[in-house]
Design a protein around this motif. Structure first.
Motif, short mmCIF file in Angstrom:
data_model
loop_
_atom_site.label_atom_id
_atom_site.label_comp_id
_atom_site.label_asym_id
_atom_site.label_seq_id
_atom_site.Cartn_x
_atom_site.Cartn_y
_atom_site.Cartn_z
N ALA A 1 11.94 4.53 4.38
CA ALA A 1 10.65 4.62 5.08
C ALA A 1 9.61 5.34 4.24
N GLN A 2 8.40 4.85 4.31
CA GLN A 2 7.25 5.54 3.74
C GLN A 2 6.41 6.07 4.90
N SER A 3 6.00 7.32 4.81
CA SER A 3 5.29 7.97 5.92
C SER A 3 4.02 8.63 5.43
N THR A 4 3.06 8.78 6.32
CA THR A 4 1.79 9.44 5.97
C THR A 4 1.99 10.95 6.00
N ILE A 5 2.66 11.43 4.95
CA ILE A 5 2.99 12.85 4.80
C ILE A 5 2.72 13.24 3.35
N GLY A 6 2.10 14.38 3.15
CA GLY A 6 1.90 14.90 1.82
C GLY A 6 2.22 16.38 1.78
N GLY A 7 3.12 16.78 0.90
CA GLY A 7 3.48 18.19 0.81
C GLY A 7 4.11 18.73 2.07
N GLY A 8 4.80 17.88 2.83
CA GLY A 8 5.45 18.33 4.05
C GLY A 8 4.53 18.47 5.24
N ILE A 9 3.29 17.96 5.15
CA ILE A 9 2.29 18.05 6.22
C ILE A 9 1.78 16.65 6.54
#
Length: 601
Positions: free
Chosen positions: A232-240
């Motif tokens: 899965a690819q998710s709209t998350i960057g740096g754990g946020i």
């Protein structure tokens, strides 16, 4: 997916109560504080599309923009920032429009919770963050349906690249062979693979490669061919969470030409006069509550309506734009007769399939044990890593029904093309509670199955002329033979996948009413009690060819029969894509921003 536990909800709601606005500059919650009541552009709704429009238009210092949002600030709301806590915002919380559908005839007359984001970032601040842009075929079909090549993929690709970018997983482990960086862009929305690989990941990939054609491995579903199995690819960057607010609004909110008004609901668009015999809508009326004073603000150039597939048709109808006969019945004076307003609602029905597994490593114990949960939350607070820095889903599969399936002897294939799926499987390493609650003991794997090329069509209608009354929402889920066949196919595919050799010794048994159903008839019957929404409403103000008698907006997204009014959100999609809709909405909004700039620059 519904809230995993009330415990997660309590954490998120407690954080909402102490949210602040410290990261924002020109942010107001009282109309009397606004420096102006006249702007070049007034944007209604600070969700996926509205924040894109506000950010892109204010790149031009000559343009002034007012962005109006009914909800609160998203700043410091833990349930929004922490990816794993995302289910706590759904179905009902203080950052959502807590809608309910009408009783769904094909779901045993169940009324479903139907939340939408009521906060900066809109539904991108509350969704489950799975990111899929859809296949190239989806957009080529939009071009065909609208008669405008602007919507073909070859012309939209630059706007996809401009909207999002791939970033490393939060733990920086190697993702070689699991993603293709070459098919990603350079935009502000951050997209990443899970930063905490689970015991499912290797099994999912190995099963796909072992079973071959039925479950093809797809290294990256953003490649233009979305069919296949992958991480899965998710709209998350740096754990946020990377919402539209975090990506587009927060970096630009201090611009002198952008003002943001929150906690105010738009009650209607006001006709400000005719132009060449066409009614002009360049005034917006809003108020903080039903009994509060209403304020009117004026757009010198355009009003851009980005209130989403529920809010947009509601505002249009309250403003006299819709089916004239229906508006008269409610005591609303018709101004523009557009019978398509609120019609053609489509959404992806989804339900949970459960397996008991031989493992102690699923997230089930986190949801039952406060000490474990608090430790994981503390780790996130310290480093943004661990379970809480990841979305609940770890792997996805977007798959097609075989070409020779019996259903295609009766109905036309509704998918956009061979690179688009009919159904989806979403894997979670634990019990993702939807209709039935999490058991007190045991460890589970959930596969959520969704119909992503649905043929069921519903509507959004006004319940009354009161702008603070919720509309009547009828997705008409599961009402066609194709949707039923597709869900049945998805369940069978999930079972075949979990019966493959990589799962032996790990999977113990199926669980729950769907799991114990054996015959096709029993599975369909269980589905009627298990299906909920994946919260992907679209097409309630759909675009159509410029001179077509149907539709609500033309291919430039201008409202037909009106002047000064443009719609930019998922409601204008001519048909629902086989994709999680935030990605396509970002692309659509980037394209629309360029339309607007071309008009006024």
């Amino acid at each position: 997916m519904r809230p995993f536990t009330s415990q997660l909800a309590r954490i998120a709601l407690a954080a909402i109560a102490v949210s602040t606005n410290t990261a924002y500059g020109a942010l107001y919650n009282d109309a009397s504080q606004l420096p102006n009541l006249k702007y070049d552009f007034v944007v209604i709704g600070a969700g996926a599309a509205g924040n894109v429009i506000a950010a892109r238009l204010t790149e031009n210092p000559k343009f002034s923009v007012l962005l109006i949002e009914a909800g609160i600030s998203d700043q410091d709301v833990l349930g929004i920032e922490v990816p794993f806590l995302a289910p706590a915002n759904l179905p009902n919380s203080s950052v959502t429009w807590n809608y309910t559908t009408t009783p769904q005839t094909s779901l045993n007359n169940r009324a479903l919770a139907y939340s939408r984001g009521r906060v900066l970032g809109g539904s991108t601040s509350i969704n489950l963050m799975t990111y899929t842009r859809g296949s190239d075929d989806e957009y080529d079909r939009w071009a065909e349906l609208t008669g405008d090549d602007s919507w073909a993929w070859k012309n939209l690709e630059p706007f996809y690249l401009k909207s999002s970018r791939l970033v490393p997983p939060v733990d920086h482990h190697s993702t070689k062979g699991l993603v293709d960086p070459a098919v990603h862009g350079f935009g502000p929305v951050e997209v990443s693979l899970p930063g905490l690989p689970t015991e499912l990941d290797g099994r999912v990939v190995n099963t796909s490669k072992a079973l071959g054609a039925e479950f093809p491995f797809n290294i990256d579903i953003q490649s233009g061919d979305s069919v296949g199995v992958g991480i899965a690819q998710s709209t998350i960057g740096g754990g946020i969470r990377s919402s539209s607010s975090r990506a587009y609004l927060q970096p630009n909110v201090n611009r002198r030409n952008l003002h943001v008004l929150i906690e105010n609901t738009v009650t209607r668009l006001v006709r400000s006069g005719p132009s060449h015999g066409v009614p002009v809508f360049k005034q917006v009326e809003f108020a903080p509550g039903p009994s509060a004073k209403r304020t009117i603000v004026t757009a010198d150039k355009e009003v851009i309506l980005s209130a989403g597939s529920i809010g947009t048709p509601q505002i249009l109808m309250l403003s006299g734009i819709g089916d004239s006969l229906e508006l008269k019945r409610l005591g609303i004076k018709p101004i523009v007769n557009l019978p398509d307003v609120g019609q053609n609602l489509q959404d992806h029905p989804i339900m949970s399939n459960y397996w008991v597994v031989n493992s102690n490593n699923t997230f089930d114990d986190v949801l039952r044990n406060t000490s474990i949960l608090n430790a994981d939350l503390a780790q996130w607070n310290t480093s943004k890593t661990g379970l809480f820095g990841n979305a609940p889903a770890n792997a996805v599969a977007l798959l097609r029904i075989p070409d020779d399936a019996s259903i295609f002897k009766r109905v036309r294939d509704p998918a956009a093309g061979r690179r688009s799926a009919h159904f989806e499987m979403i894997f979670a390493d634990g019990f993702a509670a939807t209709v039935i609650p999490q058991p007190a003991t045991g460890h589970f794997v959930t596969i959520n199955t969704a119909v992503v090329s649905p043929t069921s069509v519903g509507s959004v209608r006004l319940a009354s002329a009161d702008p603070f009354a919720f509309p009547l929402i009828d997705p008409n889920f599961f009402s066609t033979s194709f949707d039923q066949f597709a869900m049945l196919s998805a369940v069978k595919a999930a079972r075949a996948f979990m019966a493959a050799p990589p799962w032996r010794g790990f999977v113990v048994s199926r669980f729950g009413p769907v799991g114990t159903a054996e015959t096709d008839e029993e599975i369909i019957a269980a589905a009627r009690d298990a299906i909920v929404t994946i919260w992907h409403p679209t097409s309630t103000a759909r675009m159509s060819p410029k001179h077509a008698p149907w539709g609500v907006v033309d291919p430039q997204l201008l409202v037909k029969g009106a002047s000064g009014l443009r719609i930019v959100d998922a409601s204008v999609m001519p048909i629902i894509p086989s994709a999680h809709t935030s990605g396509p909405t970002y692309i659509l909004a980037e394209r629309a921003a360029e339309f607007i700039k071309e008009t006024w620059c």
